[in-house]
Design a protein around this motif. Structure first.
Motif, PDB file in Angstrom:
ATOM      1  N   ALA A   1       0.828  -1.212   0.000  1.00  0.00           N
ATOM      2  CA  ALA A   1       0.000   0.000   0.000  1.00  0.00           C
ATOM      3  C   ALA A   1       0.864   1.264   0.000  1.00  0.00           C
ATOM      4  CB  ALA A   1      -0.939  -0.011   1.202  1.00  0.00           C
ATOM      5  N   LEU A   2       1.936   1.280   0.806  1.00  0.00           N
ATOM      6  CA  LEU A   2       2.818   2.451   0.831  1.00  0.00           C
ATOM      7  C   LEU A   2       3.489   2.656  -0.521  1.00  0.00           C
ATOM      8  CD1 LEU A   2       4.567   2.127   4.322  1.00  0.00           C
ATOM      9  CD2 LEU A   2       2.774   3.729   3.656  1.00  0.00           C
ATOM     10  N   TRP A   3       3.883   1.574  -1.156  1.00  0.00           N
ATOM     11  CA  TRP A   3       4.570   1.680  -2.452  1.00  0.00           C
ATOM     12  C   TRP A   3       3.632   2.234  -3.514  1.00  0.00           C
ATOM     13  CZ3 TRP A   3       4.507  -1.164  -7.230  1.00  0.00           C
ATOM     14  CH2 TRP A   3       5.632  -0.954  -8.038  1.00  0.00           C
ATOM     15  N   PHE A   4       2.419   1.701  -3.593  1.00  0.00           N
ATOM     16  CA  PHE A   4       1.467   2.199  -4.581  1.00  0.00           C
ATOM     17  C   PHE A   4       1.084   3.651  -4.275  1.00  0.00           C
ATOM     18  CE2 PHE A   4       0.980  -2.204  -5.808  1.00  0.00           C
ATOM     19  CZ  PHE A   4       0.607  -2.134  -7.141  1.00  0.00           C
ATOM     20  N   GLU A   5       0.981   3.973  -2.980  1.00  0.00           N
ATOM     21  CA  GLU A   5       0.642   5.339  -2.607  1.00  0.00           C
ATOM     22  C   GLU A   5       1.740   6.301  -3.042  1.00  0.00           C
ATOM     23  OE1 GLU A   5      -2.171   7.803  -1.497  1.00  0.00           O
ATOM     24  OE2 GLU A   5      -2.423   5.703  -0.889  1.00  0.00           O
ATOM     25  N   SER A   6       3.000   5.881  -2.940  1.00  0.00           N
ATOM     26  CA  SER A   6       4.104   6.745  -3.357  1.00  0.00           C
ATOM     27  C   SER A   6       4.097   6.997  -4.856  1.00  0.00           C
ATOM     28  CB  SER A   6       5.446   6.128  -2.945  1.00  0.00           C
ATOM     29  OG  SER A   6       5.731   4.966  -3.706  1.00  0.00           O
ATOM     30  N   LEU A   7       3.428   6.111  -5.617  1.00  0.00           N
ATOM     31  CA  LEU A   7       3.321   6.278  -7.061  1.00  0.00           C
ATOM     32  C   LEU A   7       2.033   6.964  -7.476  1.00  0.00           C
ATOM     33  CD1 LEU A   7       4.599   2.758  -8.206  1.00  0.00           C
ATOM     34  CD2 LEU A   7       5.897   4.863  -8.009  1.00  0.00           C
ATOM     35  N   GLY A   8       1.242   7.381  -6.485  1.00  0.00           N
ATOM     36  CA  GLY A   8      -0.024   8.021  -6.799  1.00  0.00           C
ATOM     37  C   GLY A   8      -1.106   7.053  -7.216  1.00  0.00           C
ATOM     38  N   GLN A   9      -0.971   5.758  -6.866  1.00  0.00           N
ATOM     39  CA  GLN A   9      -1.942   4.744  -7.255  1.00  0.00           C
ATOM     40  C   GLN A   9      -2.504   4.018  -6.034  1.00  0.00           C
ATOM     41  OE1 GLN A   9      -1.014   2.263 -10.632  1.00  0.00           O
ATOM     42  NE2 GLN A   9       0.640   3.603 -11.284  1.00  0.00           N
ATOM     43  N   GLY A  10      -2.634   4.749  -4.947  1.00  0.00           N
ATOM     44  CA  GLY A  10      -3.149   4.138  -3.734  1.00  0.00           C
ATOM     45  C   GLY A  10      -4.582   3.663  -3.890  1.00  0.00           C
ATOM     46  N   ALA A  11      -5.440   4.445  -4.552  1.00  0.00           N
ATOM     47  CA  ALA A  11      -6.841   4.043  -4.739  1.00  0.00           C
ATOM     48  C   ALA A  11      -6.933   2.786  -5.576  1.00  0.00           C
ATOM     49  CB  ALA A  11      -7.618   5.180  -5.389  1.00  0.00           C
ATOM     50  N   ARG A  12      -6.072   2.686  -6.607  1.00  0.00           N
ATOM     51  CA  ARG A  12      -6.082   1.475  -7.433  1.00  0.00           C
ATOM     52  C   ARG A  12      -5.701   0.251  -6.605  1.00  0.00           C
ATOM     53  NH1 ARG A  12      -1.372  -0.460 -11.440  1.00  0.00           N
ATOM     54  NH2 ARG A  12      -2.354  -2.385 -12.148  1.00  0.00           N
ATOM     55  N   TYR A  13      -4.671   0.393  -5.769  1.00  0.00           N
ATOM     56  CA  TYR A  13      -4.254  -0.755  -4.962  1.00  0.00           C
ATOM     57  C   TYR A  13      -5.352  -1.186  -3.996  1.00  0.00           C
ATOM     58  CZ  TYR A  13      -1.884  -3.599  -1.519  1.00  0.00           C
ATOM     59  OH  TYR A  13      -1.551  -4.621  -0.673  1.00  0.00           O
ATOM     60  N   ARG A  14      -5.984  -0.225  -3.355  1.00  0.00           N
ATOM     61  CA  ARG A  14      -7.048  -0.583  -2.416  1.00  0.00           C
ATOM     62  C   ARG A  14      -8.198  -1.270  -3.132  1.00  0.00           C
ATOM     63  NH1 ARG A  14      -5.326   4.445  -0.371  1.00  0.00           N
ATOM     64  NH2 ARG A  14      -6.914   5.569  -1.577  1.00  0.00           N
ATOM     65  N   GLY A  15      -8.529  -0.795  -4.327  1.00  0.00           N
ATOM     66  CA  GLY A  15      -9.590  -1.448  -5.086  1.00  0.00           C
ATOM     67  C   GLY A  15      -9.222  -2.870  -5.463  1.00  0.00           C
ATOM     68  N   LEU A  16      -7.982  -3.082  -5.909  1.00  0.00           N
ATOM     69  CA  LEU A  16      -7.549  -4.438  -6.271  1.00  0.00           C
ATOM     70  C   LEU A  16      -7.506  -5.347  -5.049  1.00  0.00           C
ATOM     71  CD1 LEU A  16      -4.654  -3.618  -8.781  1.00  0.00           C
ATOM     72  CD2 LEU A  16      -6.922  -4.505  -9.322  1.00  0.00           C
ATOM     73  N   LEU A  17      -7.054  -4.800  -3.909  1.00  0.00           N
ATOM     74  CA  LEU A  17      -6.990  -5.614  -2.693  1.00  0.00           C
ATOM     75  C   LEU A  17      -8.388  -6.016  -2.232  1.00  0.00           C
ATOM     76  CD1 LEU A  17      -5.304  -6.849  -0.427  1.00  0.00           C
ATOM     77  CD2 LEU A  17      -5.451  -4.661   0.777  1.00  0.00           C
ATOM     78  N   LEU A  18      -9.323  -5.074  -2.240  1.00  0.00           N
ATOM     79  CA  LEU A  18     -10.697  -5.399  -1.836  1.00  0.00           C
ATOM     80  C   LEU A  18     -11.322  -6.424  -2.783  1.00  0.00           C
ATOM     81  CD1 LEU A  18     -12.035  -1.876  -0.785  1.00  0.00           C
ATOM     82  CD2 LEU A  18     -11.475  -3.812   0.706  1.00  0.00           C
ATOM     83  N   ARG A  19     -11.038  -6.273  -4.068  1.00  0.00           N
ATOM     84  CA  ARG A  19     -11.571  -7.239  -5.035  1.00  0.00           C
ATOM     85  C   ARG A  19     -11.008  -8.637  -4.785  1.00  0.00           C
ATOM     86  NH1 ARG A  19      -9.783  -6.569 -11.158  1.00  0.00           N
ATOM     87  NH2 ARG A  19      -8.060  -7.845 -10.371  1.00  0.00           N
TER      88      ARG A  19
END
Length: 881
Positions: free
Chosen positions: A31-49
């Protein structure tokens, strides 16, 4: 609470912390890595899915297994276990709640294993839901190609899940009934209770349904690359196996219905007859009849055979993107005197290290004095212009630490130099002259013609470290003062103790917790491009990164692929260890080497299906028209794609009733290593037809018997970034294969004499790969000739061998080699040398001229001595005209 229970609870708590805490640490790090790339929302969506579908799989599996374990529990009257009290042994009944708990726990354990095994189910579902039509329908079952590429994999996974559930439940139930005595074998007879019989018949009916589903699925799989004609559909598949699969699916449904009816009638004979009929029909319809039909030729209806051959040819070409390839005929004969300038220009346009990039790395190590073998070089072919505006081959080279070699050192480097010192970052990029020539490497200060920096200096780029690297790299630590003015430093801020603990645990890096780092530092992890792109874009495969100078910054450009073995009615090719019949390169990824800014673009003319595959993973490629002009000019034809397409062109390019007439020009004869993705093309700046000079890649194709060169697969990129593939067919049988060309060059007088002049006890002479290109109305071959000392002497390029038609030449560079070729030094190929003294003198003079042009005075002295010996001059004698 007893001590035993406390101990069990303690063990459970430790296991929960170890495995659960590790899972949380990994997810937190992601989550921290994706957030640092500006893709935190995408990661959370993929994780929830993913969690939602794993939970759904777990609940379905739990309900299924619990129904069966509790069904077995319902048949158990009581269970007694022996227990000793003093000298007495008694049978104590096991409480029913414990039996129920065991049944539920067993079901839960199997459900967890099932959910873990099918943890990627959400990706298949998302792909099937998001897939756009491909726009090409197959004529056998009438499905669009997108069905086979995106929907069929999901159906196969769901069928596998159903099969696993039924088979595991059957084995579990049979085992439990055998343990409890409800199923036993006594006096060669099976004894089974009515409850167990009913349960097993229900499972038998479920198995029949799964078998019916499998037969129906089998028809789609035969169309989708599972046919019996090297992966393509055969006449027996079309006329017998596919209709038989439909019929067997219907028969399996009838067996499932009959098995359910057997519950009422309780007729074991009926079950036996039903399943025996299904087994016999399967053997006959899927194996015996098709094999006999093929053996006897009954399926060789000329109309059907021609129709299937047409389907196979069209869909095989469409799957690899070679359906409408422009073709032109290439003359292959002797070099005309008026074509010498064109031949020289074509050979001077060859990238010297085509097919052997490690040679450039070795030379760079020698040139920089590095004898540690701790660096790995990335060398990217590109273009440069001289003062007259002429384009010639160049290369961008960058070194980084070879992590595998470093960890073999004893003792290993300390943690700080490896992760925040010079060993952690890439070196300064260099621009190299990459033309075919002898002598040491030549450097340029930049690739811009206006750049007047002296040779041998690094490129003038933004003053930032090269932090993101093309090969495997360890994590790096960036201090708070290392950011670009106005921008924060890249990476994840270490922050407080809890975050450092989670990062250190997930990355297995204890120094993140001690004084090697501080709270203000930032950590870069997954910064090597293979790891970075695999996590960001798991739906694609990628080529090795290529370096380019874009607006004064080093930028990595990576070609992305979609591949599958499920394209309908198509033959496969071997590509990166898999048999694939669908391969395209619809994506371009750019990564800033200093900041790590990553962008995914869609390649020009990529279809809507490629964009839908990316959307399935919540990633939206930027449109092709948003590609920066500098990136567009730096695009190259994807090497992996060209290799796969060349393999398909070799297979489908020319064929008749006897089979294919072409084959790929492999350097070895071992079919086991013939992977199309491993082909290394000849890279050259060439002019095809009326177009201006630009970078092309050529893969030679030979005839099936390997007697002559038949064609080239040529790939280039137009000015607007579109991929251009051409097939250049060599007329006649005059052009030799690359292997034959290598043998002819090695046997030429010029090469034999040059080898003799260079021969020394402490020097080993080597030859690079044969580079074949179309040039000056013929086919030309070039080969680097280099030497390396058996001690610590550097690797040195000694000259260039050239072959065109029946002539061969050798010189210090392409121009000198062409002059040698036209003077006729190699026109007696394959003939015993006549006039040994004259041949030796001529070879010595060629070596002398080559050494003079290269500025190698040691070699010049040896060649001069050889010339004196050939002329029978004693030491001190003079040479008179």
């Amino acid at each position: 609470m007893s001590r035993r229970r406390l101990a069990l609870l303690a063990v459970a708590a430790v296991l929960l912390v170890l495995f659960g805490g590790r899972w949380i640490a990994l997810r937190y790090t992601d989550a921290l890595w994706f957030e640092s790339l500006g893709q935190g929302a995408r990661y959370r969506g993929l994780l929830l899915r993913a969690v939602a579908w794993q939970s759904a799989t777990f609940l379905v599996a739990l309900a299924w297994f619990a129904a069966h374990t509790l069904g077995v529990y319902a048949s158990i009257g009581a269970v007694h276990l022996p227990r000793r009290l003093g000298n007495l042994e008694i049978d104590e009944a096991v409480p029913s709640r414990i039996l129920r708990a065991i049944a539920v726990a067993t079901a839960a354990l199997l459900a967890v294993a099932t959910a873990y095994t099918f943890s990627d189910l959400d990706q298949y579902v998302a792909l099937a839901r998001a897939a756009a039509p491909y726009g090409l329908s197959e004529p056998v079952l009438g499905q669009d190609a997108a069905f086979y590429l995106a929907v069929l994999p999901l159906i196969e996974v769901l069928h596998l899940l159903a099969t696993v559930l039924v088979m595991l439940a059957s084995l579990l139930v049979i085992g439990l009934y055998a343990i409890t005595g409800s199923l036993a074998v006594s006096r060669r007879r099976v004894r089974i209770t009515p409850h167990a019989r009913t349960h097993l018949v229900i499972l038998l009916a479920a198995l029949a349904l799964v078998v019916a589903w499998g037969f129906q699925l089998d028809a789609y799989q035969m169309v989708a690359g599972g046919g019996h004609a090297q992966g393509a559909l055969s006449p027996a598949d079309k006329s017998i196996r596919i209709p038989a699969s439909h019929a067997l699916a219907a028969l399996s449904l009838a067996v499932a219905a009959g098995s359910v009816l057997a519950l009422r009638w309780v007729r074991p004979a009926l079950l036996f007859v039903l399943w025996a009929t299904l087994g016999v029909a399967t053997i006959l319809g899927r194996l015996v009849i098709p094999v006999m039909t093929e053996a006897w030729g009954a399926a060789s209806d000329p109309t059907l055979v021609a129709q299937i051959a047409q389907w196979t040819d069209g869909f095989s070409r469409a799957g690899l993107g070679v359906l409408d390839v422009p073709t032109r005929t290439l003359p292959a004969g002797e070099v005309r005197p008026d074509s010498v300038a064109a031949l020289t220009q074509a050979l001077e346009g060859i990238f010297a290290w085509s097919g052997q990039p490690e040679l450039a790395g070795r030379m760079l190590d020698d040139a920089t004095g590095d004898t540690t073998d701790l660096r790995i070089w990335s060398v990217t072919p590109t273009e440069a212009r001289d003062s007259s505006g002429r384009v010639h081959p160049a290369a961008v080279a960058l070194a980084q630490t070879d992590v595998a070699q470093v960890y073999r050192l004893v003792p290993r480097p300390r943690w700080t130099p490896m992760h925040r010192g010079m060993l952690a970052w890439g070196g300064e990029p260099l621009a190299l002259d990459a033309t075919l020539r002898a002598g040491p490497l030549t450097y340029f200060g930049g690739l811009d013609p206006a750049d007047t920096a002296p040779r041998g200096t690094p490129l003038r780029l933004a003053p930032e470290r090269i932090r993101f690297l093309p090969h495997v790299a360890e994590l790096g630590i960036v201090g708070p003062d290392e950011g670009t003015p106005g921008e924060a430093a890249p990476g994840v801020l270490l922050g407080g103790l809890l975050r450092r603990l989670m990062l250190g645990w997930a990355l297995q890096a204890p120094p993140l917790l001690d004084d090697h780092t501080s709270n203000a530092d930032r950590v870069l992890y997954w910064r090597d491009l293979p790891s970075r792109l695999a996590r960001l874009y798991p739906f694609a495969r990628f080529d090795p990164a290529r370096g380019a100078i874009v607006n004064g910054r080093l930028t990595w450009i990576v070609d992305g692929y979609l591949m599958s073995s499920r394209f309908p009615l198509a033959e496969p090719v071997r590509w990166r260890g898999d048999d694939v019949n669908f391969l395209s390169s619809p994506y371009i990824v750019t990564v800033d080497a200093a900041s790590g800014q990553t962008r995914l673009y869609q390649r020009p003319l990529a279809n809507a299906f490629a964009a839908s595959v990316a959307r399935a993973e919540r990633s939206s490629p930027l449109p092709a028209d948003s590609l920066p002009r500098a990136v567009r000019l730096a695009l190259r034809y994807p090497e992996g794609l060209l290799g796969g397409q060349a393999a398909m062109l070799a297979r489908r390019g020319e064929h008749d009733a006897r089979g294919p007439l072409w084959a790929l020009a492999w350097q070895d004869t071992s079919a086991a290593g013939h992977d199309a993705a491993l082909l290394r093309p000849t890279i050259a700046i060439a002019t095809l037809e009326r177009e201006g000079p630009r970078l092309w890649q050529f893969i030679p194709i030979v005839d099936a018997r390997g007697n002559h060169l038949a064609a080239f697969a040529a790939g280039g990129v137009s000015g607007n970034g579109e991929l251009e593939l051409s097939l250049l067919r060599a007329a006649g049988t005059a052009a030799p294969t690359p292997q034959a060309a290598a043998a002819r060059m090695a046997a030429s007088p010029a090469m034999l004499a040059a080898t003799a002049v260079l021969a020394r006890p402490d020097v080993a002479t080597r030859r690079g790969p044969v580079l074949a290109i179309p040039a000056a109305g013929t086919v030309a071959f070039a080969q680097l000739f280099f030497s390396t000392g058996r001690t610590n002497e550097p690797l040195r390029v000694e000259g260039v061998a050239v072959l065109a038609g029946s002539r061969a030449g050798f010189g210090a560079d392409a121009r000198a080699a062409v002059r040698s070729l036209m003077r006729g030094e190699g026109e007696t190929l394959g003939v015993a040398l006549a006039g040994a003294e004259l041949g030796e003198a001529r070879a010595a003079f060629l070596a002398l001229d080559s050494a003079r042009q290269a500025g190698d005075w040691e070699k010049f002295g040896r060649a001069w001595a050889a010339l004196r010996r050939a002329l029978h001059l004693e030491p001190g004698a003079s040479v008179r005209p």
